[in-house]
Write an enzyme that holds these catalytic residues in place. Structure first.
Site, mmCIF file in Angstrom:
data_model
loop_
_atom_site.group_PDB
_atom_site.id
_atom_site.type_symbol
_atom_site.label_atom_id
_atom_site.label_comp_id
_atom_site.label_asym_id
_atom_site.label_seq_id
_atom_site.Cartn_x
_atom_site.Cartn_y
_atom_site.Cartn_z
ATOM 1 N N ASP A 7 60.333 -6.991 1.985
ATOM 2 C CA ASP A 7 60.999 -6.200 3.015
ATOM 3 C C ASP A 7 60.387 -6.570 4.355
ATOM 4 O O ASP A 7 59.236 -7.042 4.421
ATOM 5 C CB ASP A 7 60.823 -4.704 2.748
ATOM 6 C CG ASP A 7 61.596 -3.856 3.748
ATOM 7 O OD1 ASP A 7 62.832 -3.977 3.783
ATOM 8 O OD2 ASP A 7 60.967 -3.081 4.494
ATOM 9 N N GLU A 9 60.101 -5.446 8.752
ATOM 10 C CA GLU A 9 60.349 -4.550 9.877
ATOM 11 C C GLU A 9 60.449 -5.419 11.117
ATOM 12 O O GLU A 9 59.751 -6.448 11.227
ATOM 13 C CB GLU A 9 59.227 -3.514 10.020
ATOM 14 C CG GLU A 9 59.048 -2.606 8.809
ATOM 15 C CD GLU A 9 60.260 -1.752 8.480
ATOM 16 O OE1 GLU A 9 61.108 -1.546 9.389
ATOM 17 O OE2 GLU A 9 60.380 -1.306 7.329
ATOM 18 N N GLU A 52 64.130 2.804 19.736
ATOM 19 C CA GLU A 52 64.909 3.002 18.512
ATOM 20 C C GLU A 52 64.202 2.395 17.305
ATOM 21 O O GLU A 52 64.178 2.991 16.216
ATOM 22 C CB GLU A 52 66.302 2.371 18.660
ATOM 23 C CG GLU A 52 67.172 2.971 19.749
ATOM 24 C CD GLU A 52 66.872 2.403 21.135
ATOM 25 O OE1 GLU A 52 65.959 1.552 21.243
ATOM 26 O OE2 GLU A 52 67.549 2.822 22.089
ATOM 27 N N HIS A 150 59.471 3.985 7.616
ATOM 28 C CA HIS A 150 59.652 2.701 6.947
ATOM 29 C C HIS A 150 58.368 1.879 7.071
ATOM 30 O O HIS A 150 57.719 1.875 8.119
ATOM 31 C CB HIS A 150 60.803 1.920 7.593
ATOM 32 C CG HIS A 150 62.147 2.477 7.294
ATOM 33 N ND1 HIS A 150 63.222 1.680 6.959
ATOM 34 C CD2 HIS A 150 62.607 3.750 7.273
ATOM 35 C CE1 HIS A 150 64.284 2.446 6.749
ATOM 36 N NE2 HIS A 150 63.932 3.708 6.946
ATOM 37 N N ASP A 155 58.032 -0.160 1.220
ATOM 38 C CA ASP A 155 59.443 -0.284 0.867
ATOM 39 C C ASP A 155 59.662 -1.381 -0.172
ATOM 40 O O ASP A 155 60.521 -1.252 -1.058
ATOM 41 C CB ASP A 155 60.279 -0.563 2.110
ATOM 42 C CG ASP A 155 60.436 0.665 2.996
ATOM 43 O OD1 ASP A 155 59.873 1.723 2.644
ATOM 44 O OD2 ASP A 155 61.101 0.571 4.041
#
Length: 230
Positions: A7, A9, A52, A150, A155
């Site tokens: 995963d 980010e 965000e 997250h 994750d």
């Protein structure tokens, strides 16, 4: 079979639009079982973190400011993933950023034929249902209580469990794991044959026969004494 569940980010949604990879987490599984080997790294994106994106993963400019750049750890990452299939949720997004970073530092891209997308598998297996990682963890009873924000490694660890469930769960004892301990069969236990005893004879005593005859004599018009043909 060796597979890598991973995963990422990022600073946003589009590498071509200027966003960058800031974290990657990889989990090694072998024949659907986690081996305990992982690869995890944060990267300095050399750009500001949009509010965000920060709200999603909580990785601030200050936190990432002293982290290595992607090219500094790319060799270690590529050594870890090797030539294994790469499993991700909405894998096209993660592959886009991974290959974007690889291209930018002059490394060969990861072929998309190695891509395994758990989102596609989930949509096929559970049409009409929610397919987020949280929703799939709930469906399969996977504990995600420690997932507040997250995080790439967390994750990936959750996704590894989801992936196994999407494929039908672990097949324990069917030879899928190379280090399963085989227990030798024990010899059958020999039972001593049961002793067959003769059937017991049960008969009424003389007193019981007299009492029964006296009772039957008090019955008026017994059906067993009537003419069956009447």
């Amino acid at each position: 079979m060796r597979e890598i569940v991973f995963d990422t980010e990022t600073t946003g949604l589009s590498f071509s639009g200027g966003d960058r990879l800031v974290e990657i987490g990889c989990v090694e599984i072998f024949n659907r079982v986690e081996t305990g080997r992982t690869f995890h790294a944060y990267f300095n994106p050399d750009r500001a973190m949009p509010a965000e994106a920060f709200a999603v993963h909580g990785l601030s400019d200050a936190f990432l400011s002293d982290k290595p750049r992607f090219p500094e750890l790319v060799e270690a990452m590529l050594d870890f993933i090797g030539d294994a299939p790469l499993v991700a949720h909405n894998a096209g997004f993660d592959f886009g950023f991974l290959n974007g970073e690889l291209k930018q530092c002059g490394r060969p891209l990861v072929c998309t034929t190695r891509m395994v997308d758990t989102l596609t598998i989930a949509r096929s297996k559970h049409p009409g249902a929610k397919h987020t990682l949280d929703a799939l963890c709930s469906r399969y009873g996977i504990d995600r209580s420690h997932r507040v924000l997250h995080g790439a490694l967390l994750d990936a660890q959750l996704l590894a469990q989801v992936y196994v469930e999407l494929l039908g769960g672990r097949q324990i004892g069917l030879g899928l794991v190379s280090d399963v301990t085989v227990v030798a069969a024990q010899p059958a236990q020999v039972r001593t044959p049961s002793v067959v005893r003769p059937a017991r004879a049960f008969s009424a005593s003389e007193a019981e026969l007299i009492a029964h005859a006296a009772f039957m004599g008090r019955v008026k018009n017994p059906i067993w004494g009537s003419d069956a043909s009447a």
